[in-house]
Design a protein around this motif. Sequence first.
Motif, mmCIF file in Angstrom:
data_model
loop_
_atom_site.group_PDB
_atom_site.id
_atom_site.type_symbol
_atom_site.label_atom_id
_atom_site.label_comp_id
_atom_site.label_asym_id
_atom_site.label_seq_id
_atom_site.Cartn_x
_atom_site.Cartn_y
_atom_site.Cartn_z
ATOM 1 N N PRO A 1 0.776 4.639 -1.001
ATOM 2 C CA PRO A 1 -0.811 6.314 -1.643
ATOM 3 C C PRO A 1 -0.524 6.375 -2.993
ATOM 4 O O PRO A 1 -1.646 6.640 -3.333
ATOM 5 C CB PRO A 1 -0.981 6.750 -0.155
ATOM 6 C CG PRO A 1 0.007 5.892 1.024
ATOM 7 C CD PRO A 1 0.568 5.127 0.533
ATOM 8 N N LYS B 1 -7.204 5.492 5.496
ATOM 9 C CA LYS B 1 -6.553 5.175 3.356
ATOM 10 C C LYS B 1 -7.490 5.741 2.569
ATOM 11 O O LYS B 1 -6.484 6.430 2.085
ATOM 12 C CB LYS B 1 -6.793 3.312 4.059
ATOM 13 C CG LYS B 1 -5.734 2.785 4.526
ATOM 14 C CD LYS B 1 -5.471 1.876 4.058
ATOM 15 C CE LYS B 1 -4.571 0.573 3.646
ATOM 16 N NZ LYS B 1 -4.365 -0.501 4.060
ATOM 17 N N LEU C 1 -2.925 2.572 10.426
ATOM 18 C CA LEU C 1 -4.335 2.242 9.552
ATOM 19 C C LEU C 1 -5.312 1.278 9.882
ATOM 20 O O LEU C 1 -5.276 0.264 11.102
ATOM 21 C CB LEU C 1 -3.653 2.990 8.152
ATOM 22 C CG LEU C 1 -2.947 3.436 7.723
ATOM 23 C CD1 LEU C 1 -2.431 3.808 6.392
ATOM 24 C CD2 LEU C 1 -3.137 5.227 8.134
ATOM 25 N N PHE D 1 0.818 -1.619 -0.315
ATOM 26 C CA PHE D 1 0.225 0.137 0.330
ATOM 27 C C PHE D 1 1.224 1.252 0.222
ATOM 28 O O PHE D 1 1.055 1.873 1.213
ATOM 29 C CB PHE D 1 -1.551 -0.263 0.869
ATOM 30 C CG PHE D 1 -1.578 0.825 1.458
ATOM 31 C CD1 PHE D 1 -2.498 1.201 0.627
ATOM 32 C CD2 PHE D 1 -1.443 2.513 2.007
ATOM 33 C CE1 PHE D 1 -3.444 2.242 0.720
ATOM 34 C CE2 PHE D 1 -2.370 3.674 1.891
ATOM 35 C CZ PHE D 1 -3.185 3.775 1.643
#
Lengths: 432, 302, 256
Positions: free
Chosen positions: B57, B83, C161, B55
């Motif tokens: 971004p 996210k 997260l 991940f």
Amino acid sequence: MSEKFDVVVVGGGPAGLSTAYFLAEKGFEPVVIERGPEPGSKNVFGGRIYSYVLDKYFPGWRKEAPIERWVRKERMSITCESDSVTLDYVKHKPLKEDEYDSFTAFLSKFTGWLSEKAEEKGAMVLPGSRVEDIVLNDQGYASGVVADGEKIEADYIVIAEGVNTLLSEKLGIRSKPRLETTALGVKEVIRLGKEEINKRFGLEDWEGVAHFFIGGPLKGIAGGGFLYTMGEYVTIGAVVRLSEVNRKEITMKDIAEQLRLHPAIYRYVKDGVLMEYSAHLTREGGLLDVLEKPYGPGYLVVGDAAGFILNTGFTIRGVDLAIESGRLAAEAISKAHEEGKRDAETLSVYKRLVEESVIYRNLREYRNLPKFLENEVLYRDLPDIACEVLGTAYTTDEEVRRIYPVLMNSLKSHGLGWITLFKLFLEARRSI
Amino acid sequence: MAPVIVYSEEESWGKQLLTAAKGLGDPVLFTFNRNVAEKLSGMYTRTYYVKTDSFDPVAISGALRDVVNKESATILLFPCTNKGRMIAGLTSGALGFEAITDAVSVVKTGEGLEVEKLTFGGNAMAKVKAGDKASVCIVSGSYKETEEAGSTGELVEIEAKAGSVEVEYSPRKMEGVDPTKADVVVGAGRGVKKKEDLEMIKELASLLGGAWSVTRPLAADYGWADSWIGISGLVISPKLYIAIGISGQPHHTMGVRGAKIIVAINNDESAPIFEEADYGVIGDLYKVVPVLIKKLKERKQQ
Amino acid sequence: MRVLVAVKLTYDINQLKFEKDGTPLLDACPRVMGEADKCALEEAVKLKDAGKAEEVTVLTIGSSKEHQRILKDAYAMGATKAVMVKVDDPDSLSALSVARIISSYAEKTGPYDLILLGSGAGDTHSSVVGPMVASLLGVPLLANADRVSVENGSVTIVSTLEDGQYKFTSKMPAVVTVTSEANEPRIPTIRDILRSKKKPIDETTPEELGAHVSKINIESIIKYEVPRKRVKIDATDNVEEAVEKLIKALEEEGVI
């Protein structure tokens, strides 16, 4: 920046800030240390300030100070359970802006303005710091303070700590507050909006009301209630002797609640949004609470901290006296500085100046008042009697109701004889 | 119909946002989760699956931007998660779109999008005109999940350009049930004095067949848990949420707004959590919780 | 190393009150530097203290005295330069406009090695401005940092997260958004505060920066409450009875 300051002022209320303002005007670089996040924010003030002192020292203030409303109507109510007697004083002639002799303001905003004025002149205002101690040098001169653990040195210390007399107690110039003359103030700020306020109080534009209450909501408790109209808000509150609060075992929140819900007040504030509730301590001893020596080697005491606060029964004065004492303190420091001295003898000129000023003239005249206001009869009995008598006078039906017998009965049922009343009258004559 | 692009990495979100997207145009899914791509491609008109091993971004947003350009899309929907906000911000910045977050409803009008959104810590609702080019992050539970397969959409596989950010990932260590998926969640706040006392919270959660979690200070400041419930942490929408020793800061309550029933146990009668609760138990949690556990056990045996 | 920190003057929403008709009473709501923004500033000042950063520029958008105040606060904490981008009603700017202002300033006065922002404002909490700034400047984004470390031209953050913990590392320049968990911002000393009083605040405008800004079109904003039953159960005296009441209610609700 030098490590030592000319003057450190402890407390950013009206007294401290005006001291700094007048000092800065004379070329000093004073530092004001205030424990609240913004100047005056710890200061829960009822809301009225008198114009004369500002007229004298702050030209143009009427245009720039944070004025909520100009006081046009003065009211005094004696309130009972379900009725009340009100004295209403109104100046009917149209007033120009510079003719109003008092106004309502939030003290935190007002001190914010004073703080700007002081900073414009060159003072520094430091919010968010708590002064813990005063530092004395080997010769016993005040030479600095300890704030948030840091030592700050200065030639002169001005104590403007308000009713929280930590430093004065440390210096031994003031004993712990006397219970009888310490009062608790409680205040609520209720939002109604400008138009609604004007409608409810019969006001126009930015004119306002100052309203005092005795009896009713604070039944039997030595103290008084007040209501001031602010711009968009109404502030209501009560000042109650601490001894009474302890004796009656009630909480300040209860007092605030009782006050708000009393019919004489509730009709003005109902459906408003309660914005703020606060409580604070205050002194009400008049001349008894005034410091014998508001000065010492290297320091002066100003404003409430020195006991310059006056409750005349009709008005409560503090801000005007605070500003005046700040000016006199600046005067005294400036004189001492010219001579290069900081001893008590030189600084005692401050006391002489205070004694010649509006501060002492008033405090001296009203010296007997605090004692008079301790009379329970004023709070417990007189409101009921007034309501009973007037209630009768304004009732008309088939019964014959003469006022005099009602008055007599009423007095009797409250256990008040002529002698008590006459004594009260004599006391009143000496006091008000 | 103009395409509306949904960004999702989770099945549930993919289904919620599909419901929202259907009212706005032709739903197109963008995901980097192969599972989600395969499961949902039958529901969306088109699905773009981005192959990526981490991940990052910036890399993911780069791929999304390419898809938006290719589809000439002007409306993008995202989950209102940490996210989701990141990708929404990156993509909008690059495309010159406005980004509206915390939306609970999105409607297309002649003058562009009209969005209802939460603000001021969920204490206020704002109606905003978002123009015609916008990314919208939608709050969990605002739209029901679409269940039926509607179309036989194609699945397009694309490659993300390698990003410049190194990513190391360690999955959330989950003791028991995942609070974001549980029907019952028990939350502990600062009223819980010691870490050991969390045992009683966990016991209550397991008795109810649910998950437990904590408020931000307990996780972030005391380190008693890996994650927390709140706007910066987990946003949950269980059937039952039991807030124990939680005062009710907006940060936290924002994260539990979606719960059907909220129970608060707190000894401070004036705690703001009681305003947010269906059932407010005023009392010492150290007295109430053990009794609650005892009674629930008795109930189970019956 | 040069660091730019963007801070916002935010409403303290814990103290926000509403009119009876639901209108928020914003004028009566105290405003403070965003909690996470303050943590971002603290990270920057820590880099300065460690000798890693020479310059810490703090930027805010607005024109009020309170905006000045938070810039002075930033000086007191250790910023080396403060900038006010003058906009009369900054709360009406769209997120994209705010990002454009910050990135234009960074471009015009840069290059900066690190641009720090709070991960979300205390009042609106959109969390999109930082990512937008990264996009506009074309530099990597490392968002939601619970921890930040800078070593040899690289920045590493740890971020919590939804699905776990991430460690992101990138070469600088980069944009980093910092959460309020990252640190405990310092309380400035009295001397630092007094020194901050005399420090100058640079002023500029979006026009000068060449940043195209637009206002967000808010039609209405009113108090919002999830409908809740708000049944009170008193367990101060009789705990057993109260708990039984609660269990019964939850059974009736069908949630246990």
